[in-house]
Design an enzyme around this catalytic site. Sequence first.
Site, PDB file in Angstrom:
ATOM      1  N   ASP A  52       5.911  -1.791  13.084  1.00  0.00           N
ATOM      2  CA  ASP A  52       4.717  -0.945  13.171  1.00  0.00           C
ATOM      3  C   ASP A  52       4.183  -0.626  11.773  1.00  0.00           C
ATOM      4  O   ASP A  52       3.170   0.049  11.629  1.00  0.00           O
ATOM      5  CB  ASP A  52       4.969   0.315  14.009  1.00  0.00           C
ATOM      6  N   SER A  53       4.858  -1.167  10.742  1.00  0.00           N
ATOM      7  CA  SER A  53       4.296  -1.134   9.388  1.00  0.00           C
ATOM      8  C   SER A  53       2.986  -1.930   9.346  1.00  0.00           C
ATOM      9  O   SER A  53       2.235  -1.840   8.369  1.00  0.00           O
ATOM     10  CB  SER A  53       5.295  -1.694   8.368  1.00  0.00           C
ATOM     11  N   ASP A  91       8.373  -3.634  17.257  1.00  0.00           N
ATOM     12  CA  ASP A  91       8.524  -2.174  17.282  1.00  0.00           C
ATOM     13  C   ASP A  91       7.776  -1.572  18.456  1.00  0.00           C
ATOM     14  O   ASP A  91       6.599  -1.893  18.677  1.00  0.00           O
ATOM     15  CB  ASP A  91       7.919  -1.562  16.006  1.00  0.00           C
ATOM     16  N   LYS A 121      12.363  -2.696  19.121  1.00  0.00           N
ATOM     17  CA  LYS A 121      13.057  -1.754  18.234  1.00  0.00           C
ATOM     18  C   LYS A 121      12.485  -0.356  18.458  1.00  0.00           C
ATOM     19  O   LYS A 121      11.269  -0.206  18.588  1.00  0.00           O
ATOM     20  CB  LYS A 121      12.904  -2.176  16.764  1.00  0.00           C
ATOM     21  N   GLU A 123      12.932   3.900  17.149  1.00  0.00           N
ATOM     22  CA  GLU A 123      13.445   4.794  16.108  1.00  0.00           C
ATOM     23  C   GLU A 123      14.109   6.014  16.750  1.00  0.00           C
ATOM     24  O   GLU A 123      13.517   6.650  17.622  1.00  0.00           O
ATOM     25  CB  GLU A 123      12.300   5.261  15.196  1.00  0.00           C
ATOM     26  N   GLU A 190      17.577   2.782   7.367  1.00  0.00           N
ATOM     27  CA  GLU A 190      16.549   2.800   6.318  1.00  0.00           C
ATOM     28  C   GLU A 190      16.786   3.937   5.347  1.00  0.00           C
ATOM     29  O   GLU A 190      16.944   5.103   5.737  1.00  0.00           O
ATOM     30  CB  GLU A 190      15.151   2.931   6.972  1.00  0.00           C
TER      31      GLU A 190
END
Length: 272
Positions: A52-53, A91, A121, A123, A190
């Site tokens: 999602d970057s 993501d 993925k 978070e 991270e």
Amino acid sequence: MSIHKQKVRRVTTHVLSEMKLRGEKIAMLTSYDYSMATIVDSAGIDIVLVGDSASNVMAGHETTLPITLNHMIYHGASVRRAVNRALIVVDLPFGTYQGNSKEALNSAIRIMKEARVDAVKLEGGREILESVNRILSAGIPVMGHLGLTPQSIHKFGTYAVRAKEQDEAEKLKEDAKLLEEAGCFAVVLEKIPADLAREVAEDLTIPVIGIGAGSGVDGQVLVLHDMLGITQEFSPRFLRRYHNLFAEIKGAVSSYINDVKTLDFPNEREQY
Ligand code: KIV
């Protein structure tokens, strides 16, 4: 001469766990589009992360929060068309899995069906465990993401190193264990202290992929645009730049502009 194309051995979650077992490091990079993903896959990357970057490097947002599920599906499907070998992880964007586990499952199913990628993925740890379990129960591979989790930037208030204090480090270790026990196939850590990341990687049987988490983990991930030097302002200590593509592309574009304006381009050989 054989007419049969040589078959590539695709990277699967099983291949990744074999790599951890034999101590072979896993290389992971982001990609968001067909052209870049073609290059990255042909170089032999193990995992392509449609992160999602994309919200930052593709769309120019300050955070990862604005990107939508439809955007992620668009990027994931573009990458899918390019990749032959690597495992593709997409993501789940902010707001598509935290609310309730049914919504999380629906989001993951849309990504798997419409982008036809290999895994998702998410978070977070304990607080999203119900969503993780529900997605896994549908047979969708899940990668965890702990430490600095950019979707929670408004809670943290800063992109500083996470889990430096004992209580946060303990919670991270617990969360990593919970994700492994739930059935995640890998976890990203991270921006946390290297000693803590090493401890987690040694404790878990699933691969631990680090970004700003030192060398004691099972693999590394970077954002492609950062390591190629396309992004300019982002310069954390963990980032190794392999190129200054910003300068190279700018130079090429400047030459093109000059050639057009001075009538150098196109020449006789470049016309019909
Ligand atoms: O979105 C992303 O690029 C990521 C990596 C930084 C791990 O989640």
